[in-house]
Scaffold this motif. Sequence first.
Motif, PDB file in Angstrom:
ATOM      1  N   SER A 186       0.809  -1.217   0.000  1.00 37.44           N
ATOM      2  CA  SER A 186       0.000   0.000   0.000  1.00 37.44           C
ATOM      3  C   SER A 186       0.841   1.265   0.000  1.00 37.44           C
ATOM      4  CB  SER A 186      -0.907   0.017   1.244  1.00 37.44           C
ATOM      5  OG  SER A 186      -0.142   0.208   2.415  1.00 37.44           O
ATOM      6  N   VAL A 187       2.166   1.135   0.136  1.00 38.96           N
ATOM      7  CA  VAL A 187       3.032   2.307   0.155  1.00 38.96           C
ATOM      8  C   VAL A 187       3.143   2.875  -1.255  1.00 38.96           C
ATOM      9  CG1 VAL A 187       5.345   3.170   0.655  1.00 38.96           C
ATOM     10  CG2 VAL A 187       4.334   1.409   2.106  1.00 38.96           C
ATOM     11  N   ALA A 188       2.898   4.155  -1.397  1.00 39.43           N
ATOM     12  CA  ALA A 188       3.008   4.780  -2.722  1.00 39.43           C
ATOM     13  C   ALA A 188       4.419   4.603  -3.257  1.00 39.43           C
ATOM     14  CB  ALA A 188       2.664   6.261  -2.631  1.00 39.43           C
ATOM     15  N   PRO A 189       4.551   4.333  -4.552  1.00 41.98           N
ATOM     16  CA  PRO A 189       5.891   4.123  -5.106  1.00 41.98           C
ATOM     17  C   PRO A 189       6.761   5.369  -4.977  1.00 41.98           C
ATOM     18  CG  PRO A 189       4.275   4.355  -6.861  1.00 41.98           C
ATOM     19  CD  PRO A 189       3.506   4.246  -5.585  1.00 41.98           C
ATOM     20  N   THR A 190       7.988   5.159  -4.565  1.00 45.14           N
ATOM     21  CA  THR A 190       8.942   6.259  -4.524  1.00 45.14           C
ATOM     22  C   THR A 190       9.248   6.729  -5.938  1.00 45.14           C
ATOM     23  OG1 THR A 190       9.921   5.283  -2.548  1.00 45.14           O
ATOM     24  CG2 THR A 190      11.227   6.952  -3.689  1.00 45.14           C
ATOM     25  N   ILE A 191       9.327   5.767  -6.853  1.00 40.42           N
ATOM     26  CA  ILE A 191       9.565   6.070  -8.262  1.00 40.42           C
ATOM     27  C   ILE A 191       8.606   5.234  -9.097  1.00 40.42           C
ATOM     28  CG2 ILE A 191      11.209   5.960 -10.176  1.00 40.42           C
ATOM     29  CD1 ILE A 191      13.426   6.205  -8.140  1.00 40.42           C
ATOM     30  N   ARG A 192       7.973   5.843 -10.096  1.00 39.80           N
ATOM     31  CA  ARG A 192       7.127   5.096 -11.032  1.00 39.80           C
ATOM     32  C   ARG A 192       7.276   5.701 -12.414  1.00 39.80           C
ATOM     33  NH1 ARG A 192       2.442   4.303 -13.835  1.00 39.80           N
ATOM     34  NH2 ARG A 192       1.486   2.217 -13.591  1.00 39.80           N
ATOM     35  N   GLN A 193       7.718   4.879 -13.353  1.00 41.53           N
ATOM     36  CA  GLN A 193       7.836   5.294 -14.736  1.00 41.53           C
ATOM     37  C   GLN A 193       7.130   4.250 -15.601  1.00 41.53           C
ATOM     38  OE1 GLN A 193       8.991   8.579 -14.627  1.00 41.53           O
ATOM     39  NE2 GLN A 193      10.580   8.180 -16.136  1.00 41.53           N
ATOM     40  N   SER A 194       6.449   4.687 -16.648  1.00 38.43           N
ATOM     41  CA  SER A 194       5.774   3.747 -17.541  1.00 38.43           C
ATOM     42  C   SER A 194       5.986   4.157 -18.988  1.00 38.43           C
ATOM     43  CB  SER A 194       4.273   3.672 -17.225  1.00 38.43           C
ATOM     44  OG  SER A 194       3.643   4.908 -17.488  1.00 38.43           O
ATOM     45  N   TRP A 195       6.049   3.154 -19.864  1.00 35.54           N
ATOM     46  CA  TRP A 195       6.230   3.375 -21.294  1.00 35.54           C
ATOM     47  C   TRP A 195       5.146   2.587 -22.040  1.00 35.54           C
ATOM     48  CZ3 TRP A 195       9.907   2.428 -17.707  1.00 35.54           C
ATOM     49  CH2 TRP A 195      10.924   3.385 -17.552  1.00 35.54           C
ATOM     50  N   PRO A 196       4.229   3.268 -22.724  1.00 35.82           N
ATOM     51  CA  PRO A 196       3.161   2.550 -23.431  1.00 35.82           C
ATOM     52  C   PRO A 196       3.709   1.810 -24.655  1.00 35.82           C
ATOM     53  CG  PRO A 196       3.075   4.889 -23.936  1.00 35.82           C
ATOM     54  CD  PRO A 196       4.117   4.727 -22.866  1.00 35.82           C
ATOM     55  N   ILE A 197       3.232   0.609 -24.850  1.00 36.00           N
ATOM     56  CA  ILE A 197       3.528  -0.148 -26.064  1.00 36.00           C
ATOM     57  C   ILE A 197       2.200  -0.640 -26.613  1.00 36.00           C
ATOM     58  CG2 ILE A 197       5.835  -0.852 -25.326  1.00 36.00           C
ATOM     59  CD1 ILE A 197       4.670  -3.543 -24.520  1.00 36.00           C
ATOM     60  N   ASP A 198       2.206  -1.124 -27.830  1.00 36.98           N
ATOM     61  CA  ASP A 198       0.967  -1.560 -28.461  1.00 36.98           C
ATOM     62  C   ASP A 198       0.360  -2.713 -27.671  1.00 36.98           C
ATOM     63  OD1 ASP A 198      -1.078  -1.760 -30.255  1.00 36.98           O
ATOM     64  OD2 ASP A 198       0.045  -2.959 -31.699  1.00 36.98           O
ATOM     65  N   GLY A 199      -0.815  -2.489 -27.136  1.00 38.86           N
ATOM     66  CA  GLY A 199      -1.509  -3.533 -26.387  1.00 38.86           C
ATOM     67  C   GLY A 199      -1.095  -3.642 -24.938  1.00 38.86           C
ATOM     68  N   GLY A 200      -0.309  -2.715 -24.433  1.00 42.63           N
ATOM     69  CA  GLY A 200       0.104  -2.796 -23.033  1.00 42.63           C
ATOM     70  C   GLY A 200       1.061  -1.681 -22.654  1.00 42.63           C
ATOM     71  N   GLU A 201       1.841  -1.909 -21.625  1.00 41.47           N
ATOM     72  CA  GLU A 201       2.817  -0.931 -21.188  1.00 41.47           C
ATOM     73  C   GLU A 201       3.921  -1.611 -20.387  1.00 41.47           C
ATOM     74  OE1 GLU A 201       1.473   1.945 -18.337  1.00 41.47           O
ATOM     75  OE2 GLU A 201       0.296   0.477 -17.208  1.00 41.47           O
ATOM     76  N   ILE A 202       5.071  -0.953 -20.338  1.00 38.79           N
ATOM     77  CA  ILE A 202       6.173  -1.382 -19.483  1.00 38.79           C
ATOM     78  C   ILE A 202       6.178  -0.462 -18.277  1.00 38.79           C
ATOM     79  CG2 ILE A 202       8.665  -1.677 -19.293  1.00 38.79           C
ATOM     80  CD1 ILE A 202       8.764  -2.029 -22.316  1.00 38.79           C
ATOM     81  N   VAL A 203       6.220  -1.034 -17.078  1.00 37.23           N
ATOM     82  CA  VAL A 203       6.154  -0.241 -15.851  1.00 37.23           C
ATOM     83  C   VAL A 203       7.370  -0.536 -14.983  1.00 37.23           C
ATOM     84  CG1 VAL A 203       4.853   0.253 -13.749  1.00 37.23           C
ATOM     85  CG2 VAL A 203       3.637  -0.224 -15.883  1.00 37.23           C
ATOM     86  N   PHE A 204       8.012   0.518 -14.497  1.00 41.85           N
ATOM     87  CA  PHE A 204       9.100   0.393 -13.527  1.00 41.85           C
ATOM     88  C   PHE A 204       8.673   1.106 -12.259  1.00 41.85           C
ATOM     89  CE2 PHE A 204      12.907   2.537 -11.685  1.00 41.85           C
ATOM     90  CZ  PHE A 204      13.490   1.412 -11.126  1.00 41.85           C
ATOM     91  N   GLU A 205       8.596   0.360 -11.155  1.00 44.66           N
ATOM     92  CA  GLU A 205       8.224   0.950  -9.880  1.00 44.66           C
ATOM     93  C   GLU A 205       9.246   0.571  -8.826  1.00 44.66           C
ATOM     94  OE1 GLU A 205       4.344   0.099  -8.482  1.00 44.66           O
ATOM     95  OE2 GLU A 205       3.318   1.284 -10.013  1.00 44.66           O
ATOM     96  N   LEU A 206       9.510   1.505  -7.916  1.00 44.07           N
ATOM     97  CA  LEU A 206      10.376   1.236  -6.782  1.00 44.07           C
ATOM     98  C   LEU A 206       9.655   1.724  -5.534  1.00 44.07           C
ATOM     99  CD1 LEU A 206      14.184   1.862  -6.590  1.00 44.07           C
ATOM    100  CD2 LEU A 206      12.708   2.270  -4.641  1.00 44.07           C
TER     101      LEU A 206
END
Length: 283
Positions: free
Chosen positions: A221-241
């Motif tokens: 439940s802790v909000a991510p310190t870092i969150r980056q996302s990159w949309p791709i066709d039909g989905g996305e790549i997500v990096f969370e810390l």
Amino acid sequence: MSDDEELEDEEPAGDDDDTKRPRRKRGTGFPVVSLSEAARILKEAGKYGFEHPTPAFASYMGHSTTNSGTFRQRLSAFRDWELITGRGDMLAMTEVAKMIAMPTDPEAERRAMQDAFRNCDVFSRLYEQTAKGQPLDSDRLGGRAVHEFGVTPAKASKFSESFIESAFAAELAALDDNGDVVLWGPAKDPDVARAPARETDSSTHPTSASQAPVRRVDSASVAPTIRQSWPIDGGEIVFELHSEHALPATAFAAIGEVVARMEALATSLAAEIHAGSTGEIEP
């Protein structure tokens, strides 16, 4: 204070007023040793006690001599943070420094780090006068240091770097979901995690200068310190810390490398997906 202050030029004796060399104004000093680095040095020195001969403390700081201007400048930073006392042959840690060097629990260490941050007058004043929860621009921060606090322009970048690293170390700053540095107020409850990321739903997550605390239930439940996302066709790549504590300054270089690789992956996948949709992939 600990940063090199520009010394005034000497006026040549016997010269007329109009031929005297102009004086350079002294700049406001600040700790060139960030609080995160100071804490690391204290923890190393604390393994062997709270009082040390000056040459020994110099070795913990990475210096082989106590006669250099660099050592004296860096040692002065510890005095700015009010982490050491004594002069001459012996140096002793203050009570705040002792708690940082050998904390009794995480909350006591956090309080000590925040006390040390507040001990630096110029950093404390800048922190108090800066809006919380809003992205910081390091260049503008340096500009404020010059115009509002008297730091010399040549030292503006170093000032911003030390201020931001120290605020992270004291858990008074974090990265929002866009990767921007934001300041937040000190938490009074050790079981409270702050979520400084910009939110669109003000009813649940205010974005005013004083951020509302979010009580932690579990790590998920802790909000991510870092969150980056990159949309791709039909989905996305997500990096969370996710982290319950502010990240050390040394972590950001590695995080930047990870983000760069993720961006490259997103670009690569997009190209492959596009090639596949046009039938250009070889069997």
